[in-house]
Design an enzyme around this catalytic site. Structure first.
Site, PDB file in Angstrom:
ATOM      1  N   CYS A  37      38.858 -15.974  49.190  1.00  0.00           N
ATOM      2  CA  CYS A  37      37.495 -16.128  48.676  1.00  0.00           C
ATOM      3  C   CYS A  37      37.416 -17.404  47.862  1.00  0.00           C
ATOM      4  CB  CYS A  37      37.111 -14.918  47.811  1.00  0.00           C
ATOM      5  SG  CYS A  37      35.357 -14.893  47.341  1.00  0.00           S
ATOM      6  N   CYS A  44      37.200  -8.345  40.843  1.00  0.00           N
ATOM      7  CA  CYS A  44      37.486  -8.151  42.269  1.00  0.00           C
ATOM      8  C   CYS A  44      38.823  -7.442  42.469  1.00  0.00           C
ATOM      9  CB  CYS A  44      37.497  -9.482  43.002  1.00  0.00           C
ATOM     10  SG  CYS A  44      37.759  -9.277  44.794  1.00  0.00           S
ATOM     11  N   CYS A 309      37.017  12.578  53.495  1.00  0.00           N
ATOM     12  CA  CYS A 309      36.910  11.161  53.824  1.00  0.00           C
ATOM     13  C   CYS A 309      37.876  10.858  54.956  1.00  0.00           C
ATOM     14  CB  CYS A 309      37.149  10.284  52.598  1.00  0.00           C
ATOM     15  SG  CYS A 309      38.771  10.472  51.832  1.00  0.00           S
ATOM     16  N   ASP A 325      39.340   0.899  52.654  1.00  0.00           N
ATOM     17  CA  ASP A 325      39.214  -0.413  52.029  1.00  0.00           C
ATOM     18  C   ASP A 325      39.850  -0.433  50.637  1.00  0.00           C
ATOM     19  OD1 ASP A 325      36.443  -2.057  50.463  1.00  0.00           O
ATOM     20  OD2 ASP A 325      38.104  -3.030  51.489  1.00  0.00           O
ATOM     21  N   CYS A 366      37.157  21.111  38.842  1.00  0.00           N
ATOM     22  CA  CYS A 366      36.111  20.655  39.761  1.00  0.00           C
ATOM     23  C   CYS A 366      35.594  21.811  40.612  1.00  0.00           C
ATOM     24  CB  CYS A 366      36.655  19.554  40.672  1.00  0.00           C
ATOM     25  SG  CYS A 366      37.080  18.025  39.828  1.00  0.00           S
ATOM     26  N   CYS A 379      35.305   9.455  44.657  1.00  0.00           N
ATOM     27  CA  CYS A 379      36.357   8.760  45.401  1.00  0.00           C
ATOM     28  C   CYS A 379      37.748   9.103  44.861  1.00  0.00           C
ATOM     29  CB  CYS A 379      36.143   7.259  45.336  1.00  0.00           C
ATOM     30  SG  CYS A 379      37.348   6.328  46.331  1.00  0.00           S
TER      31      CYS A 379
END
Length: 425
Positions: A37, A44, A309, A325, A366, A379
């Site tokens: 980048c 990031c 997921c 990712d 949870c 996530c």
């Protein structure tokens, strides 16, 4: 993970949540320029992949590998739509000719009746008229990264020289609008802008003219550059609500720029209220739309709020495939398309187990939560804390989601009932 034994076949052999072979659908996020980048955004999480031991390293996707990827992806998805997402780093560094070749290869290998779509996530600072004409001609959707008005955007989104980028991103939005290229905005919610939700939202809506707003919380463990999610010592995880469970503490579990849970809850509630009062039915906000959809009994539109997921993998420049990712670490490399097809990798027992683990590893805290079916633990990469009774695996943002869902879920349920009762045209 490499040392994880194969899961029992009775549970993972037939991945029902992924669909059978007749309806295989999954999504690939492609990194044609790897982590390269020209910006140096403080928060990031991907820049460090270039130096990650046993990681993908620097490089760019060759045209031979590109053809293999396009052919394999289209062949492996048996649904009626294949979505190519081009990200980075900065994917535009790969050059426009590369993407012209992408379009040619997609036309060459497309199946009859199958829709091929493309989206490009970018800082926008390299866009020009030639790029915009290409994007418009081929119907590509652009995701434009911008964190709010000038002082909030330039806080962390800077060039390699430490210079601000706000003016260039705004110019990119104007360029896309002139050429009629559809674009979404992607806003990272971090420690610096989370307490100014209305400043951020009203800027994106009123000044930038965004009609599809995506918000992503910045949560990065202090050792994220080297340590993969889920591989840390659970005994060292702080208890939810402790000083170490917030940014800014000397022993904090997260980086200083990570969003504080209380601030993120405040951000979500304020944006929800503003969207509901002014923009409901006119503007798409990712977390708001998905909450209403879930109360309609529909699947979550965001992977983080899905029960499972594993359907969204990442391909690096060298053909390596990773579970997600945010899991581009050696422990989560599931193969390479030069050795095995995408379909076989995505539907492998190892990747299916990765997907099931999201629900299977939830703490009892949870499972007893009234907001479980809105959140599903969010996530897995953010499960950095221990519950009040010391059980590991609690999401760092748990306090934020408790606040938001308590505030918004009753209204989402009411909206869902109204939509469900509306006459069909």
């Amino acid at each position: 993970m490499p040392d994880t034994p194969a899961p029992p076949p009775d549970k993972y052999h037939v991945p029902q949540w992924l669909g059978d072979r007749a309806t295989r659908r999954f999504h690939v996020m492609a990194k044609p320029q790897g982590s390269a980048c020209h910006l140096d955004c403080t928060y990031c999480f991907y820049l460090s992949k270039r130096t990650l031991p046993d990681g993908p390293g620097p490089g760019r996707m060759s045209e031979d590998l590109l053809e293999r990827f396009v052919r394999d992806y289209i062949a492996s998805v048996t649904g009626d739509q294949v979505v190519f997402s081009w990200q980075g780093g900065e994917p535009m560094l790969r050059g426009l000719d590369f993407y012209r070749r992408v379009v040619e290869l997609q036309a060459k290998y497309a199946k009859p009746g199958q829709r091929i779509e493309n989206d490009l996530q970018t800082s926008g600072t390299l866009l020009d008229d030639e790029w915009a004409e290409f994007l418009k001609r081929h119907g590509w959707l652009v995701g434009l990264s911008i964190d709010g008005p000038r002082e909030l955007h330039d806080m962390y989104r800077i060039s390699k020289k430490g210079e601000p980028t706000f003016d260039e991103v705004v110019a990119a939005a104007q360029l896309l609008r002139r050429h009629g290229v559809p674009f979404n905005t992607l806003t990272c919610v971090h420690r610096g802008n989370a307490r100014k939700p209305l400043d951020v939202y009203r800027f994106l809506r009123r000044e930038l003219g965004s009609t599809y707003l995506q918000f992503t919380p910045i949560v990065e463990p202090r050792d994220f550059e080297l340590v993969a999610p889920g591989t840390w010592d659970p005994k060292q995880a702080p208890i939810v609500g402790s000083p170490q469970a917030r940014p800014g503490h000397p022993q904090s579990v997260v980086t200083d720029w990570s969003v504080a849970p209380d601030d993120y809850g405040y951000f979500l509630c304020k944006v929800w209220d503003e969207w509901l009062a002014r923009d409901y039915g006119k503007v798409l906000v990712n977390f708001a739309e998905t909450l209403v959809a879930q109360h309609l009994g529909l699947p979550s539109q965001m992977c983080v709020f899905s029960e499972h997921c594993g359907k969204g993998v990442a391909i690096e420049h060298d053909g390596s495939i990773y579970s997600c990712d945010h899991f581009v670490y050696p422990e989560y490399k599931i193969g390479n398309i030069e050795e095995q097809s995408l379909g076989d990798l995505v539907f492998s027992p190892r990747q299916v187990k990765f997907g099931y683990d999201k629900a299977d590893t939830l703490p009892q805290y949870c499972r007893r939560c009234p907001h479980l079916t809105d959140c599903w633990g969010e996530c897995p990469k953010n499960r950095l804390l221990r519950t009040p009774d010391g059980e590991p695996g609690l999401n760092y943002l748990c306090p934020a989601f408790k606040t938001f869902f308590a505030h918004a879920a009753p209204t989402a349920e009411r909206l869902a009932r109204q939509i469900g009762a509306a006459p069909r045209m």
